[in-house]
Scaffold this active site. Structure first.
Site, PDB file in Angstrom:
ATOM      1  N   VAL A   1      -1.745   6.711   9.708  1.00  0.00           N
ATOM      2  CA  VAL A   1      -0.645   5.770   9.921  1.00  0.00           C
ATOM      3  C   VAL A   1      -0.994   4.480   9.194  1.00  0.00           C
ATOM      4  CG1 VAL A   1       0.704   4.480  11.612  1.00  0.00           C
ATOM      5  CG2 VAL A   1      -0.131   6.777  12.173  1.00  0.00           C
ATOM      6  N   CYS A   2      -0.041   3.971   8.420  1.00  0.00           N
ATOM      7  CA  CYS A   2      -0.213   2.682   7.764  1.00  0.00           C
ATOM      8  C   CYS A   2      -1.474   2.684   6.894  1.00  0.00           C
ATOM      9  CB  CYS A   2      -0.243   1.587   8.827  1.00  0.00           C
ATOM     10  SG  CYS A   2       0.014  -0.093   8.232  1.00  0.00           S
ATOM     11  N   THR A   3      -2.320   1.669   7.019  1.00  0.00           N
ATOM     12  CA  THR A   3      -3.504   1.546   6.161  1.00  0.00           C
ATOM     13  C   THR A   3      -4.642   2.465   6.588  1.00  0.00           C
ATOM     14  OG1 THR A   3      -4.258  -0.353   7.468  1.00  0.00           O
ATOM     15  CG2 THR A   3      -2.971  -0.808   5.480  1.00  0.00           C
TER      16      THR A   3
END
Length: 318
Positions: free
Chosen positions: A104-106
């Protein structure tokens, strides 16, 4: 009942929503008969972690004691920028054992540092896509989609995109009705496909510096059914067509034609999602003129026809 084990990796500087959003989706799925997710959180040594927001999370255990889960979820947050080398080593050695690997995300930065994204198409938060591509040239970074599936690997963009991806995984495993009920409970729409852009057409383009070009951008967004030829737009900006085309691309990063194409596609998608208008009317309102022209644009950009797009992603009343 077949239970699916989910392990969520925790570390200092993790973003709490990247953790709680997908976990709420999987927990919601477990309320259905015949569906069960065993949710566990784990930090490297089992110690509590402090989120980027200041919230403290107490894990269920240590990664060093964890068995290979059906799904390993790696969230993002500020802690991905300068990660603990021991965490990268653990991911390198143990993440391949998981049935599915999700970021998720970074969180994609952690997987890339462990060499787990090489040769794969992935996405991450828009603000670090360029950095990810530069640091790891063996990774194919696509900055546009909300999430990307590549075999057993799934990566998602920023924050709420983790919820979109978790809903997609639940829908794939247990059907649309289960996923839709969870989405209603969380007061989110089950309608963002993976290839939906992280930004609207206007936000995806840079804002032009010069006022006449900015005015043209805003006017195009509000009038997708108008004559949006280069000649017409250049006249609005009081520039020659050649000068306008060069200046528009230099200041926005997109050609006028590409910008118009994105605005019209976005407008048509919103009408398909939010109204009961017919495809013929939507094609005219969005500047395509005919349903066939709109169908070709949808297939080219999204890989699906308008009618199928509406079937899957039209908002349902709560």
């Amino acid at each position: 009942m077949q239970q699916r084990s989910v392990c969520v990796v925790l570390f200092d500087g993790v973003q709490s929503l990247d953790v709680s959003g997908p976990m709420e989706v999987f927990a919601g799925a477990s309320r259905f008969p015949g569906v069960s997710y065993d949710l566990r959180t784990a930090s490297l040594d089992g110690a509590p972690v402090r989120c980027s927001s200041g919230l403290t999370l107490v894990p269920d255990g240590a990664l060093t004691d964890a068995t290979a889960p059906d799904l390993l979820l790696v969230p993002g947050g500020q802690g991905t920028r300068d990660p603990d080398p021991a965490l990268i080593d653990w991911l390198r050695g143990h993440a391949p054992e998981a049935g599915q690997l999700v970021s998720v995300c970074t969180g994609a930065l952690l997987l890339a540092a462990a060499g787990l994204l090489d040769g794969h198409r992935v996405t991450t938060h828009w603000s670090v896509c360029d950095m990810l591509a530069r640091r790891y040239p063996a990774v194919e970074v696509d900055p546009d989609p909300v999430f990307v599936r590549d075999g057993r690997l799934a990566t998602s963009a920023g924050v709420t995109a983790g919820i979109d991806l978790a809903l997609a995984l639940v829908e794939e495993a247990h059907g649309r009705d289960v996923a839709l009920t969870i989405a209603r409970h969380l007061v989110v729409f089950l309608r963002r496909p993976g290839n939906q852009a992280q930004f609207s057409a206007q936000l995806a383009a840079q804002t032009a510096v010069r006022e006449p070009l900015r005015e043209v951008q805003h006017w195009v967004t509000g009038h997708p059914d108008a004559d949006l030829s280069v000649e017409t737009l250049a006249a609005r900006a009081r520039l020659s067509p050649r000068h306008f085309a060069r200046a528009f691309q230099a200041e926005t990063g997109l050609t006028p034609g590409k910008y118009v194409e994105r605005v019209r596609l976005e407008h048509a998608r919103r009408l398909l999602e939010d109204t009961a208008d017919g495809v013929a009317g939507i094609s005219r309102a969005s500047g395509y003129g005919t349903p066939e022209a709109m169908r070709r644009a949808f297939v080219r950009a999204l890989g699906t026809a308008p009618a199928e797009y509406r079937r899957r992603f039209r908002a349902q009343p709560l």
